[in-house]
Write a protein that holds these residues in place. Structure first.
Motif, PDB file in Angstrom:
ATOM      1  N   ARG A 174       0.752  -1.085  -0.038  1.00  0.00           N
ATOM      2  CA  ARG A 174       0.005  -0.011   0.140  1.00  0.00           C
ATOM      3  C   ARG A 174       0.859   1.442   0.120  1.00  0.00           C
ATOM      4  NH1 ARG A 174      -3.896  -1.732   4.828  1.00  0.00           N
ATOM      5  NH2 ARG A 174      -4.744  -3.705   4.131  1.00  0.00           N
ATOM      6  N   ARG A 175       2.111   1.083   0.402  1.00  0.00           N
ATOM      7  CA  ARG A 175       3.006   2.243   0.483  1.00  0.00           C
ATOM      8  C   ARG A 175       3.674   2.820  -0.826  1.00  0.00           C
ATOM      9  NH1 ARG A 175       1.660   5.063   4.801  1.00  0.00           N
ATOM     10  NH2 ARG A 175       0.972   3.777   6.380  1.00  0.00           N
ATOM     11  N   ARG A 176       3.244   2.032  -1.875  1.00  0.00           N
ATOM     12  CA  ARG A 176       3.828   2.368  -3.275  1.00  0.00           C
ATOM     13  C   ARG A 176       3.760   3.782  -3.636  1.00  0.00           C
ATOM     14  NH1 ARG A 176       1.857   2.230  -8.603  1.00  0.00           N
ATOM     15  NH2 ARG A 176      -0.152   1.192  -7.828  1.00  0.00           N
ATOM     16  N   GLY A 177       4.851   4.272  -3.927  1.00  0.00           N
ATOM     17  CA  GLY A 177       4.940   5.713  -4.286  1.00  0.00           C
ATOM     18  C   GLY A 177       5.612   6.660  -3.369  1.00  0.00           C
ATOM     19  N   ASP A 178       5.638   5.881  -1.991  1.00  0.00           N
ATOM     20  CA  ASP A 178       6.291   6.703  -1.061  1.00  0.00           C
ATOM     21  C   ASP A 178       7.850   6.867  -1.416  1.00  0.00           C
ATOM     22  OD1 ASP A 178       4.035   6.793   0.272  1.00  0.00           O
ATOM     23  OD2 ASP A 178       4.720   5.839   1.991  1.00  0.00           O
ATOM     24  N   ASP A 179       8.495   7.741  -0.829  1.00  0.00           N
ATOM     25  CA  ASP A 179       9.972   7.778  -0.882  1.00  0.00           C
ATOM     26  C   ASP A 179      10.949   6.620  -0.393  1.00  0.00           C
ATOM     27  OD1 ASP A 179      12.175   9.547  -1.742  1.00  0.00           O
ATOM     28  OD2 ASP A 179      12.792   9.611   0.399  1.00  0.00           O
ATOM     29  N   LEU A 204       0.936  10.011  -6.819  1.00  0.00           N
ATOM     30  CA  LEU A 204       1.249  11.541  -6.563  1.00  0.00           C
ATOM     31  C   LEU A 204       2.394  11.976  -6.350  1.00  0.00           C
ATOM     32  CD1 LEU A 204      -2.343  12.465  -5.875  1.00  0.00           C
ATOM     33  CD2 LEU A 204      -1.453  13.005  -7.974  1.00  0.00           C
ATOM     34  N   PRO A 205       3.113  12.965  -6.610  1.00  0.00           N
ATOM     35  CA  PRO A 205       4.537  13.222  -6.291  1.00  0.00           C
ATOM     36  C   PRO A 205       4.573  13.756  -4.709  1.00  0.00           C
ATOM     37  CG  PRO A 205       3.699  15.085  -7.378  1.00  0.00           C
ATOM     38  CD  PRO A 205       2.613  13.901  -7.411  1.00  0.00           C
ATOM     39  N   TRP A 206       3.786  13.319  -3.836  1.00  0.00           N
ATOM     40  CA  TRP A 206       3.787  13.480  -2.358  1.00  0.00           C
ATOM     41  C   TRP A 206       3.076  12.185  -1.540  1.00  0.00           C
ATOM     42  CZ3 TRP A 206       0.511  16.727  -5.562  1.00  0.00           C
ATOM     43  CH2 TRP A 206      -0.520  16.536  -5.557  1.00  0.00           C
ATOM     44  N   ARG A 207       3.252  12.136  -0.478  1.00  0.00           N
ATOM     45  CA  ARG A 207       3.050  10.963   0.049  1.00  0.00           C
ATOM     46  C   ARG A 207       1.551  10.798   0.440  1.00  0.00           C
ATOM     47  NH1 ARG A 207       5.990  10.580   5.623  1.00  0.00           N
ATOM     48  NH2 ARG A 207       7.484  10.380   4.011  1.00  0.00           N
ATOM     49  N   SER A 208       0.939   9.726  -0.304  1.00  0.00           N
ATOM     50  CA  SER A 208      -0.584   9.362  -0.296  1.00  0.00           C
ATOM     51  C   SER A 208      -0.673   7.787   0.185  1.00  0.00           C
ATOM     52  CB  SER A 208      -1.131   9.473  -1.483  1.00  0.00           C
ATOM     53  OG  SER A 208      -2.397   9.142  -1.600  1.00  0.00           O
ATOM     54  N   ALA A 209      -1.083   7.341   1.180  1.00  0.00           N
ATOM     55  CA  ALA A 209      -1.091   6.175   1.807  1.00  0.00           C
ATOM     56  C   ALA A 209      -2.258   5.249   1.185  1.00  0.00           C
ATOM     57  CB  ALA A 209      -1.272   6.246   3.375  1.00  0.00           C
ATOM     58  N   GLU A 210      -3.401   5.906   0.495  1.00  0.00           N
ATOM     59  CA  GLU A 210      -4.277   5.167   0.363  1.00  0.00           C
ATOM     60  C   GLU A 210      -4.521   4.712  -1.109  1.00  0.00           C
ATOM     61  OE1 GLU A 210      -8.290   6.050   1.750  1.00  0.00           O
ATOM     62  OE2 GLU A 210      -7.348   7.513   3.211  1.00  0.00           O
ATOM     63  N   VAL A 246       1.642  13.398 -12.658  1.00  0.00           N
ATOM     64  CA  VAL A 246       1.829  14.743 -12.010  1.00  0.00           C
ATOM     65  C   VAL A 246       3.229  14.667 -11.326  1.00  0.00           C
ATOM     66  CG1 VAL A 246       0.853  16.080 -10.241  1.00  0.00           C
ATOM     67  CG2 VAL A 246      -0.553  14.613 -11.483  1.00  0.00           C
ATOM     68  N   GLU A 247       4.009  15.741 -11.662  1.00  0.00           N
ATOM     69  CA  GLU A 247       5.032  16.096 -11.036  1.00  0.00           C
ATOM     70  C   GLU A 247       5.277  17.397 -10.579  1.00  0.00           C
ATOM     71  OE1 GLU A 247       7.429  14.442 -10.639  1.00  0.00           O
ATOM     72  OE2 GLU A 247       7.332  12.582 -12.078  1.00  0.00           O
ATOM     73  N   LYS A 248       6.375  17.663  -9.696  1.00  0.00           N
ATOM     74  CA  LYS A 248       6.423  18.894  -9.202  1.00  0.00           C
ATOM     75  C   LYS A 248       7.120  19.739 -10.103  1.00  0.00           C
ATOM     76  CE  LYS A 248       6.177  17.779  -4.213  1.00  0.00           C
ATOM     77  NZ  LYS A 248       6.735  17.879  -2.828  1.00  0.00           N
ATOM     78  N   GLY A 249       6.993  21.153 -10.102  1.00  0.00           N
ATOM     79  CA  GLY A 249       7.800  21.991 -11.033  1.00  0.00           C
ATOM     80  C   GLY A 249       9.164  22.027 -10.668  1.00  0.00           C
ATOM     81  N   ARG A 250       9.658  21.857  -9.407  1.00  0.00           N
ATOM     82  CA  ARG A 250      11.092  21.672  -9.143  1.00  0.00           C
ATOM     83  C   ARG A 250      11.651  20.711  -9.894  1.00  0.00           C
ATOM     84  NH1 ARG A 250      13.560  21.674  -2.835  1.00  0.00           N
ATOM     85  NH2 ARG A 250      15.823  21.600  -3.626  1.00  0.00           N
ATOM     86  N   THR A 251      11.112  19.598  -9.768  1.00  0.00           N
ATOM     87  CA  THR A 251      11.683  18.353 -10.425  1.00  0.00           C
ATOM     88  C   THR A 251      11.641  18.604 -11.917  1.00  0.00           C
ATOM     89  OG1 THR A 251      10.718  16.881  -8.681  1.00  0.00           O
ATOM     90  CG2 THR A 251      11.165  15.843 -10.837  1.00  0.00           C
ATOM     91  N   LEU A 252      10.687  19.072 -12.473  1.00  0.00           N
ATOM     92  CA  LEU A 252      10.821  19.285 -13.960  1.00  0.00           C
ATOM     93  C   LEU A 252      11.751  20.185 -14.426  1.00  0.00           C
ATOM     94  CD1 LEU A 252       6.963  19.465 -14.515  1.00  0.00           C
ATOM     95  CD2 LEU A 252       8.486  17.575 -15.125  1.00  0.00           C
ATOM     96  N   VAL A 253      12.050  21.522 -13.664  1.00  0.00           N
ATOM     97  CA  VAL A 253      13.098  22.467 -13.968  1.00  0.00           C
ATOM     98  C   VAL A 253      14.508  21.654 -13.831  1.00  0.00           C
ATOM     99  CG1 VAL A 253      14.143  24.390 -12.755  1.00  0.00           C
ATOM    100  CG2 VAL A 253      11.869  24.152 -12.937  1.00  0.00           C
ATOM    101  N   GLU A 254      14.746  20.863 -12.847  1.00  0.00           N
ATOM    102  CA  GLU A 254      16.166  20.116 -12.651  1.00  0.00           C
ATOM    103  C   GLU A 254      16.174  19.268 -13.895  1.00  0.00           C
ATOM    104  OE1 GLU A 254      15.958  17.908  -9.065  1.00  0.00           O
ATOM    105  OE2 GLU A 254      16.052  19.880  -7.792  1.00  0.00           O
ATOM    106  N   MET A 255      15.197  18.491 -14.490  1.00  0.00           N
ATOM    107  CA  MET A 255      15.027  17.827 -15.660  1.00  0.00           C
ATOM    108  C   MET A 255      15.438  18.629 -16.973  1.00  0.00           C
ATOM    109  SD  MET A 255      12.254  15.059 -14.414  1.00  0.00           S
ATOM    110  CE  MET A 255      12.158  14.396 -15.978  1.00  0.00           C
ATOM    111  N   GLY A 256      15.060  19.911 -16.897  1.00  0.00           N
ATOM    112  CA  GLY A 256      15.208  20.606 -17.938  1.00  0.00           C
ATOM    113  C   GLY A 256      14.095  20.754 -18.776  1.00  0.00           C
ATOM    114  N   VAL A 257      12.988  20.554 -18.131  1.00  0.00           N
ATOM    115  CA  VAL A 257      11.603  20.760 -18.907  1.00  0.00           C
ATOM    116  C   VAL A 257      10.847  21.924 -18.750  1.00  0.00           C
ATOM    117  CG1 VAL A 257       9.221  19.753 -18.965  1.00  0.00           C
ATOM    118  CG2 VAL A 257      11.104  18.263 -18.473  1.00  0.00           C
ATOM    119  N   GLY A 258      10.719  22.853 -19.686  1.00  0.00           N
ATOM    120  CA  GLY A 258      10.312  23.989 -19.598  1.00  0.00           C
ATOM    121  C   GLY A 258       8.562  23.966 -19.817  1.00  0.00           C
ATOM    122  N   GLU A 259       8.167  23.040 -20.505  1.00  0.00           N
ATOM    123  CA  GLU A 259       6.524  23.398 -20.818  1.00  0.00           C
ATOM    124  C   GLU A 259       6.043  21.833 -20.514  1.00  0.00           C
ATOM    125  OE1 GLU A 259       4.866  25.543 -24.390  1.00  0.00           O
ATOM    126  OE2 GLU A 259       4.824  23.332 -24.972  1.00  0.00           O
ATOM    127  N   ALA A 260       4.939  22.041 -19.866  1.00  0.00           N
ATOM    128  CA  ALA A 260       3.981  20.765 -19.280  1.00  0.00           C
ATOM    129  C   ALA A 260       2.717  21.066 -20.190  1.00  0.00           C
ATOM    130  CB  ALA A 260       3.809  21.129 -17.919  1.00  0.00           C
TER     131      ALA A 260
END
Length: 455
Positions: free
Chosen positions: A212-217, A380-386, A417-431
């Motif tokens: 059930r914790r799939r997606g956690d860091d 989702l790019p944040w903790r979700s347990a359900e 769904v991705e956080k903007g900070r992660t996309l900037v680090e990956m060099g993605v400028g447009e979503a």
């Protein structure tokens, strides 16, 4: 049933042929006692009077449950359990004696408890006759079923005697919520590490909770098939939730004691190194956002009837996560709205729509709003347990990526769904679109899990 009857009629109103000759000096006394008399009304099985009579005197009657004459009424029937051959020839007194004196190994006489329950005994009556409490009865019955599942799973026969001691039922009882394969792995891990019932309970819960914790860091670094990794990941999570840095380090040390795979060990050691630097007062640059922090977008849970009670609603096109960014861009846009009559016109035909309340952030950009349906909210790019489906409401009018935003992008043909900070680090400028909010499905208020009461 007894009831009060009406007074007898006056003798003068009775025809002469029906009058009885009685002495004159007894008439007054008989008339005095004749004003109030009692009579019995017999009721049949259906509650109606036998032999006629007024039916308005019927009382409400609910017959008790019936059973064959040779059987006792049993409100609960436990699942059948095979009775060992050695006990089939014993009478009731002898079976009770086996339980009372604990004649044999615990898993041998445990089926007697289920057999007595099928014969009408209750946990309290069994306790009175044998001295085994209701809690222990439940433990013995469940533990014997767990042991049988180990045998059917080809668990090594030479290892089974480990659970033959008096403490064996408590150990096996804690494995009741796992499937047969997990029980075998957990039982072997409990033997290798000489775990007590409390430790087996922690192990079983971590193995049950791990999928059930799939997606956690850090989840990907641990192995599901390894009981030690499941337990280490549970302690790894607890370390990230600890407030005091000392508690964080202690949980990570406990995780290192049980971790089994090299990738999981490396992940725990990396987290331990960061925790020790924080404990020493050194500055730690994680280089990645904290996955436990909530995003800047609202995450709401829908309520039953919320759409019906809303003053305004929005009709938005829905795109599945497997449709890709092209389908997201081609989803219809609103071209005209008649507020008075609630009519909406779009530029193309579409098959999937979602009706949502008229939330302010969505209503402002309703012309470009679209809904992305995700099958599992844990990605989702944040903790979700359900594990549940979610609706991501996005704005196609804003596609430029900034670090503070949350965006919908396409990865390997799927919308994620991705956080903007992660996309900037990956060099993605447009979503594909900017996320406005995330809606979770309605949920029942009472989600308690019921359990059988044995004591």
């Amino acid at each position: 049933m007894l009831s009060v009857s009406h007074p007898h009629p006056h003798p003068a109103s009775i025809p002469a042929r029906h009058r009885r000759a009685v002495p004159h000096h007894n008439c007054r006394r008989r008339r005095r006692f004749a004003y109030v008399t009692t009579s019995a009304i017999l009721l049949g099985p259906d509650g109606s009077p036998i032999g006629g009579g007024p039916r308005n005197r019927k009382l409400p009657f609910t017959p008790p449950p019936t059973a064959p004459r040779d059987q006792l009424y049993q409100p609960f029937h436990p699942p059948p359990a095979p009775l060992p051959d050695r006990f089939r020839s014993l009478d009731l007194a002898q079976r009770l004696g086996v339980l009372r004196d604990r004649l044999g190994l615990w898993y041998e006489y445990a089926p007697l408890i289920s057999a007595l329950s099928r014969e009408g005994f209750t946990p309290s009556s069994i306790e009175e006759a044998t001295g085994i409490s209701g809690v222990e009865q439940n433990c013995l019955v469940v533990a014997s079923q767990v042991r049988d599942s180990l045998v059917s799973e080809d668990f090594p026969a030479d290892l089974l005697p480990y659970f033959d001691s008096y403490g064996g039922p408590e150990l096996l009882y804690e494995l009741r919520f796992l499937n047969a394969r997990q029980r075998a792995d957990a039982a072997r891990h409990a033997m290798d590490n000489r775990l007590e019932p409390k430790g087996v309970r922690e192990l079983a819960r971590s193995m049950k909770d791990f999928p059930r914790r799939r997606g956690d860091d850090g989840w990907d670094a641990f192995t599901r098939a390894s009981p030690g990794d499941c337990l280490a990941f549970a302690r790894f999570r607890q370390s990230r939730e600890a407030i005091a840095i000392e508690d964080c380090v202690a949980e990570l040390e406990r995780a290192l004691q049980v971790v089994e795979t090299e990738t999981a060990r490396a992940r725990v050691e990396r987290e331990m190194e960061k925790a020790k630097k924080k404990a020493a007062g050194e500055e730690v640059d994680d280089g990645e956002p904290d996955p436990a922090t909530r995003p800047d977008v609202p995450v709401v849970r829908l309520m039953y009837g919320e759409v019906a009670d809303a003053s305004t609603v929005l009709l938005l096109p829905v795109v599945r996560e497997t449709d890709g960014a092209e389908a997201l861009a081609l989803a219809p846009r609103r071209t005209k709205t008649d507020v008075d009559l609630g009519l909406v016109e779009v530029d193309k035909v579409w098959t999937r729509w979602a009706v949502v309340p008229g939330w302010g952030p969505v209503a402002e950009v309703a012309d470009e709003a679209v809904v992305v349906e995700l099958a599992d909210g844990r990605i989702l790019p944040w903790r979700s347990a359900e594990e549940e489906r979610v609706l991501v409401v996005a704005n196609r009018g804003r596609r430029e990526v900034v670090e503070e935003g949350i965006y919908v992008v396409e990865k390997e043909g799927r919308l994620v769904v991705e956080k903007g900070r992660t996309l900037v680090e990956m060099g993605v400028g447009e979503a594909a679109a900017e996320v406005l909010l995330v809606a979770r499905p309605p949920k029942e208020v009472d989600d308690m899990i019921s359990d059988d009461e044995w004591d």
